[in-house]
Design an enzyme around this catalytic site. Structure first.
Site, PDB file in Angstrom:
ATOM      1  CG  HIS A 137      35.249   4.265 -34.566  1.00  0.00           C
ATOM      2  ND1 HIS A 137      34.873   3.133 -34.778  1.00  0.00           N
ATOM      3  CD2 HIS A 137      34.945   4.476 -33.299  1.00  0.00           C
ATOM      4  CE1 HIS A 137      34.200   2.502 -33.907  1.00  0.00           C
ATOM      5  NE2 HIS A 137      34.156   3.059 -32.757  1.00  0.00           N
TER       6      HIS A 137
ATOM      7  CG  ASP B  72      43.177  11.017 -26.058  1.00  0.00           C
ATOM      8  OD1 ASP B  72      42.870  11.297 -27.305  1.00  0.00           O
ATOM      9  OD2 ASP B  72      42.884  11.474 -25.126  1.00  0.00           O
ATOM     10  CB  THR B  73      46.944  13.544 -30.103  1.00  0.00           C
ATOM     11  OG1 THR B  73      47.461  12.527 -30.690  1.00  0.00           O
ATOM     12  CG2 THR B  73      47.701  14.716 -30.383  1.00  0.00           C
TER      13      THR B  73
ATOM     14  N   GLY C 138      43.184  20.058 -38.175  1.00  0.00           N
ATOM     15  CA  GLY C 138      43.202  20.353 -36.627  1.00  0.00           C
ATOM     16  C   GLY C 138      44.101  21.894 -36.604  1.00  0.00           C
TER      17      GLY C 138
ATOM     18  CE  LYS D  24      44.364   9.243 -34.799  1.00  0.00           C
ATOM     19  NZ  LYS D  24      43.892   9.368 -33.380  1.00  0.00           N
TER      20      LYS D  24
ATOM     21  CG  ASP E  17      48.500  20.080 -38.516  1.00  0.00           C
ATOM     22  OD1 ASP E  17      49.273  19.839 -37.451  1.00  0.00           O
ATOM     23  OD2 ASP E  17      48.574  19.256 -39.324  1.00  0.00           O
TER      24      ASP E  17
ATOM     25  CE  LYS F  92      50.968  16.783 -38.403  1.00  0.00           C
ATOM     26  NZ  LYS F  92      49.556  16.738 -38.188  1.00  0.00           N
TER      27      LYS F  92
HETATM   28  P1  IMP Z   1      43.030  12.454 -31.648  1.00  0.00           P
HETATM   29  O1  IMP Z   1      43.214  12.097 -30.079  1.00  0.00           O
HETATM   30  O2  IMP Z   1      44.310  12.082 -32.545  1.00  0.00           O
HETATM   31  O3  IMP Z   1      41.891  12.212 -32.272  1.00  0.00           O
HETATM   32  O4  IMP Z   1      43.395  13.918 -31.440  1.00  0.00           O
HETATM   33  C1  IMP Z   1      42.611  14.852 -30.709  1.00  0.00           C
HETATM   34  C2  IMP Z   1      42.373  16.465 -31.321  1.00  0.00           C
HETATM   35  O5  IMP Z   1      43.940  16.939 -31.133  1.00  0.00           O
HETATM   36  C3  IMP Z   1      41.968  16.404 -32.611  1.00  0.00           C
HETATM   37  O6  IMP Z   1      40.942  16.363 -32.948  1.00  0.00           O
HETATM   38  C4  IMP Z   1      42.924  17.618 -33.097  1.00  0.00           C
HETATM   39  O7  IMP Z   1      41.972  18.799 -32.796  1.00  0.00           O
HETATM   40  C5  IMP Z   1      43.997  17.615 -32.199  1.00  0.00           C
HETATM   41  N1  IMP Z   1      45.139  16.897 -32.883  1.00  0.00           N
HETATM   42  C6  IMP Z   1      45.729  15.936 -32.819  1.00  0.00           C
HETATM   43  N2  IMP Z   1      46.714  15.707 -33.551  1.00  0.00           N
HETATM   44  C7  IMP Z   1      46.861  16.670 -34.377  1.00  0.00           C
HETATM   45  C8  IMP Z   1      47.949  17.201 -35.480  1.00  0.00           C
HETATM   46  O8  IMP Z   1      48.709  16.411 -35.894  1.00  0.00           O
HETATM   47  N3  IMP Z   1      47.710  18.390 -35.725  1.00  0.00           N
HETATM   48  C9  IMP Z   1      46.824  19.103 -35.461  1.00  0.00           C
HETATM   49  N4  IMP Z   1      45.962  18.898 -34.666  1.00  0.00           N
HETATM   50  C10 IMP Z   1      45.838  17.619 -33.907  1.00  0.00           C
END
Ligand code: IMP
Length: 193
Positions: free
Chosen positions: A10, A70-71, A151, A14, A153, A173
């Site tokens: 959403h 997912d991160t 986030g 991205k 960073d 980055k």
């Molecule tokens: P998402 O799965 O990409 O939504 O990431 C989940 C969470 O991981 C985010 O809400 C951030 O808190 C953290 N995150 C993901 N990617 C990054 C990044 O590149 N830098 C800093 N925090 C990140």
């Protein structure tokens, strides 16, 4: 006919970034393009599981092949936390500042600060799943530095650099980040799709 693929996010920022990485002849659709407005559940306990869940949701309800990512930030001294809970480490709806403050508190006085960001992407191919991964190793700083990115960073120093992720330009980055690496692996695969 042009092949269509949905990106299950959403987040319009991205979406745009990833759209630019797709090969010609492949049309990337957003969730709003297919009428998906609901929050997609992320209830698994691994990055792989959550990415798969999102992709599966789109595949099963809307019938499109799909990519989902997912991160998480994995800190060794915290046994891999916040990991899959990175977005809500300081509680449901927590913002980046609260999450970062909780992380610094959890590591307070701890010299062991190595950590990594890990991104997992799932691509559905009919009923099969293909996984792509990108990792950025580094360490958690004692205090936030820089104003770029988002986030965690400002408190993440990538290995081989003396600054935080938040002190790099978006291009710098992206060249070394977990997400950049994972999406370039997907891009390489898609070029042969
Ligand atoms: P998402 O799965 O990409 O939504 O990431 C989940 C969470 O991981 C985010 O809400 C951030 O808190 C953290 N995150 C993901 N990617 C990054 C990044 O590149 N830098 C800093 N925090 C990140």
């Amino acid at each position: 006919m042009e092949k269509e693929l949905v990106f299950a996010t959403h987040n319009p920022h991205k979406f745009e970034e990833v759209q630019q990485m797709m090969p010609k002849g492949l049309r990337l659709l957003s969730l709003s393009d297919i009428g998906c407005t609901e929050e997609i559940p992320e209830t698994e306990q691994t990055l792989e599981g959550n990415a798969r869940l999102k992709a599966q949701h789109v595949r099963q309800r809307y019938g499109y092949d799909c990519i989902a990512d997912d991160t998480g930030l994995e800190v060794d001294a915290l046994n891999g936390a916040p990991g899959v809970y990175s977005a809500r480490y300081a509680g449901p709806g927590a913002d980046a500042q609260a999450n970062t403050a909780k992380l610094l508190q959890a590591l307070s006085g701890n010299a062991r600060r190595n950590a990594r960001f890990r991104t997992v992407i799932v691509l559905t191919e009919g009923s099969a799943f293909r996984y792509f991964e990108g990792v950025a190793e580094g360490e958690i700083l004692e205090a936030p530095r820089g104003h770029g990115g988002f986030g965690y960073d400002p408190v993440f120093r990538p290995s081989g650099y003396s600054c935080s992720f938040a002190e790099l330009t978006p291009e710098e980055k992206n060249a070394i980040s977990h997400r950049g690496k994972a999406f370039r692996a997907l891009q390489d695969y898609m070029a042969r799709y």
